[in-house]
Design a protein around this motif. Structure first.
Motif, PDB file in Angstrom:
ATOM      1  N   PHE A  44       0.838  -1.194   0.000  1.00  0.00           N
ATOM      2  CA  PHE A  44       0.000   0.000   0.000  1.00  0.00           C
ATOM      3  C   PHE A  44       0.877   1.250   0.000  1.00  0.00           C
ATOM      4  N   SER A  45       1.913   1.231   0.842  1.00  0.00           N
ATOM      5  CA  SER A  45       2.729   2.435   0.969  1.00  0.00           C
ATOM      6  C   SER A  45       3.532   2.679  -0.303  1.00  0.00           C
ATOM      7  N   LEU A  46       3.940   1.585  -0.968  1.00  0.00           N
ATOM      8  CA  LEU A  46       4.657   1.759  -2.237  1.00  0.00           C
ATOM      9  C   LEU A  46       3.744   2.450  -3.248  1.00  0.00           C
ATOM     10  N   TYR A  47       2.513   1.971  -3.334  1.00  0.00           N
ATOM     11  CA  TYR A  47       1.567   2.610  -4.268  1.00  0.00           C
ATOM     12  C   TYR A  47       1.296   4.047  -3.840  1.00  0.00           C
ATOM     13  N   ALA A  48       1.029   4.236  -2.539  1.00  0.00           N
ATOM     14  CA  ALA A  48       0.674   5.572  -2.061  1.00  0.00           C
ATOM     15  C   ALA A  48       1.785   6.581  -2.294  1.00  0.00           C
ATOM     16  N   SER A  49       3.030   6.089  -2.375  1.00  0.00           N
ATOM     17  CA  SER A  49       4.143   7.023  -2.576  1.00  0.00           C
ATOM     18  C   SER A  49       4.105   7.649  -3.976  1.00  0.00           C
ATOM     19  N   THR A  51       1.271   8.848  -5.098  1.00  0.00           N
ATOM     20  CA  THR A  51       0.032   9.634  -5.078  1.00  0.00           C
ATOM     21  C   THR A  51       0.205  10.816  -4.119  1.00  0.00           C
ATOM     22  N   ASN A  52      -0.800  11.672  -4.125  1.00  0.00           N
ATOM     23  CA  ASN A  52      -0.766  12.797  -3.174  1.00  0.00           C
ATOM     24  C   ASN A  52      -1.606  12.487  -1.930  1.00  0.00           C
ATOM     25  N   TYR A  53      -1.567  11.247  -1.491  1.00  0.00           N
ATOM     26  CA  TYR A  53      -2.399  10.746  -0.399  1.00  0.00           C
ATOM     27  C   TYR A  53      -2.304  11.595   0.874  1.00  0.00           C
ATOM     28  N   ASP A  54      -3.473  11.905   1.454  1.00  0.00           N
ATOM     29  CA  ASP A  54      -3.477  12.665   2.718  1.00  0.00           C
ATOM     30  C   ASP A  54      -4.384  12.025   3.769  1.00  0.00           C
ATOM     31  N   VAL A  55      -4.594  10.736   3.702  1.00  0.00           N
ATOM     32  CA  VAL A  55      -5.408   9.921   4.606  1.00  0.00           C
ATOM     33  C   VAL A  55      -6.907  10.135   4.440  1.00  0.00           C
ATOM     34  N   THR A  56      -7.359  11.374   4.217  1.00  0.00           N
ATOM     35  CA  THR A  56      -8.802  11.579   4.196  1.00  0.00           C
ATOM     36  C   THR A  56      -9.405  11.385   2.798  1.00  0.00           C
ATOM     37  N   SER A  57      -9.102  12.269   1.877  1.00  0.00           N
ATOM     38  CA  SER A  57      -9.815  12.166   0.605  1.00  0.00           C
ATOM     39  C   SER A  57      -8.905  11.960  -0.605  1.00  0.00           C
ATOM     40  N   ARG A  58      -7.819  12.695  -0.638  1.00  0.00           N
ATOM     41  CA  ARG A  58      -7.051  12.695  -1.887  1.00  0.00           C
ATOM     42  C   ARG A  58      -6.196  11.437  -2.033  1.00  0.00           C
ATOM     43  N   GLY A 275       1.625  10.582   1.230  1.00  0.00           N
ATOM     44  CA  GLY A 275       2.249   9.998   0.041  1.00  0.00           C
ATOM     45  C   GLY A 275       3.734  10.315   0.022  1.00  0.00           C
ATOM     46  N   TYR A 276       4.036  11.562   0.305  1.00  0.00           N
ATOM     47  CA  TYR A 276       5.414  12.020   0.324  1.00  0.00           C
ATOM     48  C   TYR A 276       6.210  11.291   1.403  1.00  0.00           C
ATOM     49  N   ALA A 277       5.620  11.195   2.607  1.00  0.00           N
ATOM     50  CA  ALA A 277       6.307  10.529   3.718  1.00  0.00           C
ATOM     51  C   ALA A 277       6.592   9.063   3.380  1.00  0.00           C
ATOM     52  N   MET A 278       5.621   8.405   2.751  1.00  0.00           N
ATOM     53  CA  MET A 278       5.839   7.000   2.416  1.00  0.00           C
ATOM     54  C   MET A 278       6.926   6.872   1.346  1.00  0.00           C
ATOM     55  N   GLY A 279       6.971   7.835   0.456  1.00  0.00           N
ATOM     56  CA  GLY A 279       8.067   7.854  -0.523  1.00  0.00           C
ATOM     57  C   GLY A 279       9.407   7.971   0.185  1.00  0.00           C
ATOM     58  N   MET A 280       9.455   8.878   1.171  1.00  0.00           N
ATOM     59  CA  MET A 280      10.693   9.044   1.936  1.00  0.00           C
ATOM     60  C   MET A 280      11.099   7.741   2.613  1.00  0.00           C
ATOM     61  N   ALA A 281      10.110   7.019   3.154  1.00  0.00           N
ATOM     62  CA  ALA A 281      10.416   5.754   3.829  1.00  0.00           C
ATOM     63  C   ALA A 281      11.053   4.767   2.847  1.00  0.00           C
ATOM     64  N   TRP A 282      10.536   4.756   1.620  1.00  0.00           N
ATOM     65  CA  TRP A 282      11.095   3.832   0.625  1.00  0.00           C
ATOM     66  C   TRP A 282      12.498   4.228   0.203  1.00  0.00           C
ATOM     67  N   VAL A 283      12.747   5.538   0.131  1.00  0.00           N
ATOM     68  CA  VAL A 283      14.098   5.986  -0.206  1.00  0.00           C
ATOM     69  C   VAL A 283      15.070   5.537   0.888  1.00  0.00           C
ATOM     70  N   LEU A 284      14.638   5.685   2.141  1.00  0.00           N
ATOM     71  CA  LEU A 284      15.496   5.254   3.244  1.00  0.00           C
ATOM     72  C   LEU A 284      15.750   3.748   3.178  1.00  0.00           C
ATOM     73  N   PHE A 285      14.687   3.015   2.897  1.00  0.00           N
ATOM     74  CA  PHE A 285      14.802   1.565   2.768  1.00  0.00           C
ATOM     75  C   PHE A 285      15.847   1.217   1.711  1.00  0.00           C
ATOM     76  N   ALA A 286      15.753   1.895   0.570  1.00  0.00           N
ATOM     77  CA  ALA A 286      16.696   1.630  -0.523  1.00  0.00           C
ATOM     78  C   ALA A 286      18.125   1.935  -0.086  1.00  0.00           C
ATOM     79  N   ILE A 287      18.301   3.079   0.588  1.00  0.00           N
ATOM     80  CA  ILE A 287      19.652   3.461   1.024  1.00  0.00           C
ATOM     81  C   ILE A 287      20.210   2.409   1.986  1.00  0.00           C
TER      82      ILE A 287
END
Lengths: 310, 291
Positions: A44-49, A51-58, A275-287
């Motif tokens: 889910f987080s990979l996909y959400a990264s 998107t512009n996900y904000d938990v509520t609507s977008r 979405g941005y935060a989850m992207g950051m998590a994946w970048v950290l994972f990769a590093i």
């Protein structure tokens, strides 16, 4: 095909099949956890990264935009990454060397050794907010212990947690206090080094230093490797030190304690830029993954496994 | 140096004395070092017993002029610490029971039962230990929030019953070292794996399970991130979160802040001295290389 399998199956025997079912039954709780709270959230987080996900609507697909913003549009991303790298680059070697030296000392035959081992190990089991508060007091410029001790030898200590130059060294010093955890690992492995090796080397007239370099180090290298890898991975997770020890979890003066995870935390839970935060998590994972693999590759050159010739 | 000169006349004793000089030096280094390692704890306790005026003094004192034990009482009533303690104990209880039972159960499966795909699942288990917490933390939060469980203890309790890769790995190593003959006998009598796990393996692995219990209690007691994320009502605060928010109300009143820290750290310190060998066992099991 089916028929063939059907014919073959009985040969595996009913017992074995029952055994297999039981095996899965036993690991079932972990399997549920693996899929439910690890793999599914990760997918889910990979996909959400993207998107512009904000938990509520977008949740609109925006491609690589989050990643583009990270690298080109967010100075705090780089700031927090370099803070974390600074921390890891200093903390890992210092705690590793510190715990090896301590283990060497605590491996000697001296009166009261049990007591010493207990004392040096104690700080390693303490963690959490209480310890951070304790260190905030120790590091206090005027009423703190550290600057008091420094003043005895004529040094006027820095303002530690409010001076951006000294915040990270202060955090690393705090980590050094807990060096007893690693020490215990090394102590266990030092006690596994056969005494005959030292005796033989002594007969050959090898100095203390040579014995350490050519016997002790190779024999404990698997534990060094384990310790380096785990504290390395742990180092990249540094978060609470920045969150608890700075005003409102802000990251300290000039963001000097804004670690990667803290920045990610603010993106996720302060401004809900999920979405941005989850992207950051994946970048950290990769590093972390790439650096760990490099570590493992390099380890083949210096880690010595007894009875293996890989 | 001086003492080795002193003994230089007694050739026969030379070696022995040299060794003991070395021991004396090491003893002194260790003694000085251990004072340095204990000083922070001493400082915490000393500060917690001082008056505000004394804390403001320069240079600071190492021993409080008057012992303000009432600081502890004031701290305890300044915030609902009793409630925080009960909450933390409740969460720790679930963490301990969940971790001990489930990890032992799963570890038995990995150590004692043969099934296809076991190796693959086990490598996946090891791989999950390398995933940084934040990769799953944020989406887990989203998931629990969609299930309307944010603001309850469920997100903190449920994962404790789904196994921890680290503890499963530790226990599996331990179970592999238990001689098979001990469980074979039960098997011949027609006992199921469940029975063997419950009646043979669990009694044999009490020390290892005690280690898991201690470590998971310590983990739950000190957990900060979980409660910070999922708990927003003050009545559900744990000690860690309570202490953190307590800081806001007393700011730089170091004596109260240190008294609070002592109160939160004390159970762990006591636990450490009582169950020291289980902490140490945990480190040894962690080393894993021997298993």
């Amino acid at each position: 095909m089916k028929a063939m399998i059907g014919q073959k199956r009985p040969k595996i025997s009913k017992l074995a099949r029952q055994e297999e079912r039981q095996g899965y039954l036993f690991i079932l709780p972990w399997l549920i956890g693996l899929f439910g709270i690890t793999l599914f959230p990760m997918l889910f987080s990979l996909y959400a990264s993207f998107t512009n996900y904000d938990v509520t609507s977008r949740m609109d697909f925006i491609g690589l935009d989050n990643y583009r913003r990270m690298f080109t549009d967010d100075p705090l991303f780089w700031r927090s990454l370099s803070n974390t790298l600074y921390y890891v680059v200093w903390m890992v070697p210092l705690t590793t060397i510190g715990s090896i030296l301590l283990a060497l000392l605590l491996n000697e035959k001296v009166v009261g050794m049990r007591f010493f081992r207990t004392i040096y190990y104690l700080p390693a089991v303490l963690s959490g907010v209480g310890v951070y508060f304790l260190w905030m007091q120790l590091l206090s410029p005027t009423s703190g212990l550290i600057n008091t001790l420094l003043s005895w030898i004529g040094i006027s200590g820095p303002a530690w947690l409010s001076d951006p130059m000294w915040t990270k060294p202060a955090i690393i010093m705090m980590k050094m206090w807990a060096v007893g955890g690693g020490m215990l690992l090394y102590l266990a492995s030092l006690q596994g080094v056969p005494a005959q090796l030292y005796e033989a080397a002594k007969l050959d007239g090898a100095s203390v230093f040579r014995r350490f370099w050519h016997i002790t180090l190779p024999m404990i290298s698997p534990v060094i490797f384990f310790d380096v890898i785990t504290s390395f991975i742990g180092g990249f997770q540094v978060f609470q030190e920045g969150y608890v020890m700075t005003e409102n979890g802000s990251g300290g003066s000039m963001n000097s304690l804004l670690f990667y995870n803290l920045h990610m935390w603010h993106k996720a839970f302060t401004v809900f830029d999920m979405g941005y935060a989850m992207g950051m998590a994946w970048v950290l994972f990769a590093i972390v993954l790439v650096l760990t693999l490099i570590n493992m590759k390099l380890s083949k050159r210096w880690v010595y496994y007894e009875g293996e010739d890989q | 140096m001086g003492s080795s000169l002193y003994y230089s006349g007694q050739q026969t004793d030379y070696r022995k004395k040299r060794v003991s000089l070395r021991q004396i030096v090491i003893f002194i280094v260790l003694a000085l070092g251990s004072i340095l390692f204990l000083l922070p704890l001493w400082w915490m306790i000393a500060t917690s017993l001082k008056s505000m005026q004394e804390i403001a003094q320069y240079p600071p004192t190492f021993i409080p002029q008057t012992f303000h034990i009432d600081n502890y009482i004031r701290t305890w009533v300044a915030a609902p610490f009793t409630q925080y303690t009960l909450n933390t104990l409740l969460l720790s209880f679930f963490a301990v029971t969940g971790n001990v039972i489930v990890n032992s159960f799963v570890a038995y499966g990995f150590a004692r039962i043969r099934f296809r795909g076991k190796k693959v699942w086990f490598s996946i288990l090891l791989a999950t230990m390398m995933i940084p917490g934040f990769v799953t933390l944020i989406p887990q939060y989203v998931m629990f929030s969609k299930l309307h469980l944010v603001g309850t203890y469920y997100p903190l309790i449920i994962p404790q019953f789904l196994g921890s890769a680290f503890y499963i790995f530790m226990l599996r190593q331990f179970y592999l070292s238990i001689p098979r003959e001990l469980s074979e006998a039960a098997k011949i009598d027609g006992a199921s794996h469940f029975y063997t796990w419950l009646r043979v393996i669990i009694p044999l692995s009490k020390p290892a399970l005690a280690t898991i219990a201690i470590l998971s209690f310590n983990g739950a007691w000190n957990d900060f991130l979980g409660p910070l994320l999922y708990v927003n009502d003050e009545s559900l605060y744990t000690l860690q979160i309570g202490l953190q928010s307590f800081r806001g109300s007393v700011q730089t009143q170091w004596n109260y802040l240190m008294a609070g820290s002592v109160l939160v750290l004390l159970p762990v310190i006591v636990l450490f001295f009582v169950f020291q060998r289980y902490f140490i066992e945990g480190m040894n099991l962690t080393a894993g290389t021997k298993g």
